[in-house]
Design a protein around this motif. Structure first.
Motif, PDB file in Angstrom:
ATOM      1  N   MET A  63       0.825  -1.210   0.000  1.00 37.77           N
ATOM      2  CA  MET A  63       0.000   0.000   0.000  1.00 37.77           C
ATOM      3  C   MET A  63       0.861   1.262   0.000  1.00 37.77           C
ATOM      4  O   MET A  63       0.553   2.243  -0.692  1.00 37.77           O
ATOM      5  CB  MET A  63      -0.933  -0.011   1.205  1.00 37.77           C
ATOM      6  CG  MET A  63      -1.952  -1.135   1.197  1.00 37.77           C
ATOM      7  SD  MET A  63      -3.049  -1.064  -0.236  1.00 37.77           S
ATOM      8  CE  MET A  63      -4.002   0.398   0.159  1.00 37.77           C
ATOM      9  N   LEU A  64       1.943   1.261   0.770  1.00 38.88           N
ATOM     10  CA  LEU A  64       2.850   2.413   0.760  1.00 38.88           C
ATOM     11  C   LEU A  64       3.508   2.581  -0.601  1.00 38.88           C
ATOM     12  O   LEU A  64       3.670   3.718  -1.086  1.00 38.88           O
ATOM     13  CB  LEU A  64       3.919   2.236   1.838  1.00 38.88           C
ATOM     14  CG  LEU A  64       3.474   2.451   3.285  1.00 38.88           C
ATOM     15  CD1 LEU A  64       4.567   2.010   4.242  1.00 38.88           C
ATOM     16  CD2 LEU A  64       3.127   3.924   3.515  1.00 38.88           C
ATOM     17  N   LEU A 106       0.941   4.007  -2.924  1.00 39.02           N
ATOM     18  CA  LEU A 106       0.701   5.412  -2.605  1.00 39.02           C
ATOM     19  C   LEU A 106       1.817   6.296  -3.140  1.00 39.02           C
ATOM     20  O   LEU A 106       1.562   7.407  -3.640  1.00 39.02           O
ATOM     21  CB  LEU A 106       0.571   5.573  -1.089  1.00 39.02           C
ATOM     22  CG  LEU A 106       0.242   6.979  -0.579  1.00 39.02           C
ATOM     23  CD1 LEU A 106      -1.198   7.343  -0.932  1.00 39.02           C
ATOM     24  CD2 LEU A 106       0.447   7.057   0.927  1.00 39.02           C
ATOM     25  N   ARG A 107       3.040   5.821  -3.019  1.00 42.09           N
ATOM     26  CA  ARG A 107       4.178   6.620  -3.508  1.00 42.09           C
ATOM     27  C   ARG A 107       4.046   6.928  -4.989  1.00 42.09           C
ATOM     28  O   ARG A 107       4.295   8.061  -5.441  1.00 42.09           O
ATOM     29  CB  ARG A 107       5.480   5.857  -3.225  1.00 42.09           C
ATOM     30  CG  ARG A 107       6.715   6.422  -3.927  1.00 42.09           C
ATOM     31  CD  ARG A 107       7.023   7.830  -3.453  1.00 42.09           C
ATOM     32  NE  ARG A 107       8.167   8.389  -4.133  1.00 42.09           N
ATOM     33  CZ  ARG A 107       8.146   8.995  -5.317  1.00 42.09           C
ATOM     34  NH1 ARG A 107       6.969   9.127  -5.961  1.00 42.09           N
ATOM     35  NH2 ARG A 107       9.233   9.466  -5.853  1.00 42.09           N
ATOM     36  N   VAL A 136       1.228   6.745  -6.795  1.00 42.20           N
ATOM     37  CA  VAL A 136       0.024   7.533  -7.067  1.00 42.20           C
ATOM     38  C   VAL A 136       0.379   9.014  -7.078  1.00 42.20           C
ATOM     39  O   VAL A 136      -0.116   9.796  -7.908  1.00 42.20           O
ATOM     40  CB  VAL A 136      -1.059   7.231  -6.009  1.00 42.20           C
ATOM     41  CG1 VAL A 136      -2.167   8.282  -6.044  1.00 42.20           C
ATOM     42  CG2 VAL A 136      -1.651   5.845  -6.243  1.00 42.20           C
ATOM     43  N   PHE A 184       3.096  13.139  -1.084  1.00 42.42           N
ATOM     44  CA  PHE A 184       3.421  11.852  -0.463  1.00 42.42           C
ATOM     45  C   PHE A 184       4.063  12.061   0.905  1.00 42.42           C
ATOM     46  O   PHE A 184       3.761  11.346   1.864  1.00 42.42           O
ATOM     47  CB  PHE A 184       4.353  11.046  -1.365  1.00 42.42           C
ATOM     48  CG  PHE A 184       4.851   9.771  -0.732  1.00 42.42           C
ATOM     49  CD1 PHE A 184       3.996   8.703  -0.540  1.00 42.42           C
ATOM     50  CD2 PHE A 184       6.173   9.660  -0.323  1.00 42.42           C
ATOM     51  CE1 PHE A 184       4.451   7.534   0.059  1.00 42.42           C
ATOM     52  CE2 PHE A 184       6.634   8.495   0.273  1.00 42.42           C
ATOM     53  CZ  PHE A 184       5.770   7.427   0.460  1.00 42.42           C
ATOM     54  N   GLY A 187       2.133  10.473   3.731  1.00 40.32           N
ATOM     55  CA  GLY A 187       2.775   9.168   3.852  1.00 40.32           C
ATOM     56  C   GLY A 187       3.087   8.797   5.292  1.00 40.32           C
ATOM     57  O   GLY A 187       2.917   7.646   5.702  1.00 40.32           O
ATOM     58  N   LEU A 226      -0.151   7.715   7.024  1.00 40.12           N
ATOM     59  CA  LEU A 226      -0.593   6.386   6.591  1.00 40.12           C
ATOM     60  C   LEU A 226       0.356   5.297   7.059  1.00 40.12           C
ATOM     61  O   LEU A 226      -0.041   4.133   7.177  1.00 40.12           O
ATOM     62  CB  LEU A 226      -0.741   6.359   5.074  1.00 40.12           C
ATOM     63  CG  LEU A 226      -1.905   7.206   4.530  1.00 40.12           C
ATOM     64  CD1 LEU A 226      -1.904   7.203   3.009  1.00 40.12           C
ATOM     65  CD2 LEU A 226      -3.232   6.680   5.050  1.00 40.12           C
TER      66      LEU A 226
END
Length: 268
Positions: free
Chosen positions: A57-58, A61-62, A64, A72, A76, A79
């Motif tokens: 997921m991390l 996300l990075r 995205v 981020f 980040g 999250l």
């Protein structure tokens, strides 16, 4: 002349050797933790959910926010604490529910094993997994994905670990009120989602409607996010960081105590 020999006196009894008071408790706690870890070792799906999913997921996300690294950086860190909380909640609630519905907990409580031994054993087992999970996520975010934080990586790891332990405590607690694994998952919208919406991740809490702002003040995830933001913005430990970490830890201990109170619940 006195011919009577003096009566022999028995030597004073040696005092009992002071044995370690907490040795039985420690032994039972370690035995319970070892049993839980052995069971999880044969459940690769739970291990993958615990260890791999937060990292994936991390990573997602990075990329995205590949065109906006500052975005981020800003979310980040938050999250990094939220993902372990959610995954530990899911795995702990389901694993504990299996023990309740199978009658394992009732059989264990029929033995000379106290509720404190059980709850400490479960917390220790899942806490050990939380350490691994938090260390992997923090290492990936900082050195693999370039998460830029002003504070120490150890403080980031500390908050991530406290969040994971809070998720463990919440999972142990809600497992008492579910009759199936599906019901355990259904508790996630009731327990996790409101905290996720009100923790300040999507909007600053002081800009929310006053009732929601006040409600967010009693939700532990709000302080988890605040603690991560303190590490993100300040190079040293601040008073607000200490307050946030203490509140998250206290909430975890309180929920663990509530979870211990449900261990005599009779399963069907």
């Amino acid at each position: 002349m006195n011919t009577h020999a003096p009566l022999a006196t028995a030597p004073p009894a040696a005092p009992d050797a002071p044995g370690p008071r907490f040795t039985p408790f420690l032994f039972r706690t370690l035995a319970t933790a070892a049993r839980v870890l052995r069971q999880l070792r044969h459940d690769p799906r739970s291990i993958a959910l615990l260890v791999l999913v937060p990292c994936v997921m991390l990573l997602l996300l990075r990329y995205v926010f590949d065109g906006s690294p500052r975005t981020f950086d800003s979310i980040g860190a938050s999250l990094l604490g939220i993902f372990p909380l959610i995954t530990m909640f899911l795995v702990t609630s389901i694993a504990t529910l299996r023990e309740r519905t199978s009658g394992t907990l009732e059989r264990l409580l029929a033995m000379p094993l106290g509720k404190a031994d059980l709850i400490a054993g479960y917390a220790l087992a899942f806490g050990a997994l939380a350490v691994v999970q938090s260390a992997l996520g923090t290492g990936l975010a900082l050195w693999g994905l370039g998460l830029d934080v002003t504070g120490s990586a150890w403080l980031l790891l500390l908050v991530a670990l406290l969040d994971a332990l809070l998720g463990t405590a919440l999972g142990l607690f809600v497992s008492a009120f579910a009759a199936s694994e599906f019901q355990a998952v259904q508790f996630m919208p009731a327990v996790i989602f409101p905290q996720l919406l009100l923790c300040g991740l999507f909007a600053p809490r002081d800009t929310m409607q006053p009732v929601l702002d006040g409600l967010s003040d009693v939700l532990p995830m709000s302080y988890a996010v605040d603690g991560m933001n303190e590490v993100l913005r300040h190079p040293d430990i601040t008073g607000d960081f200490v307050r946030d970490a203490v509140i998250v830890a206290a909430c975890a201990v309180l929920v663990l105590a509530l979870g211990a109170a449900t261990l005599r619940r009779r399963t069907t």
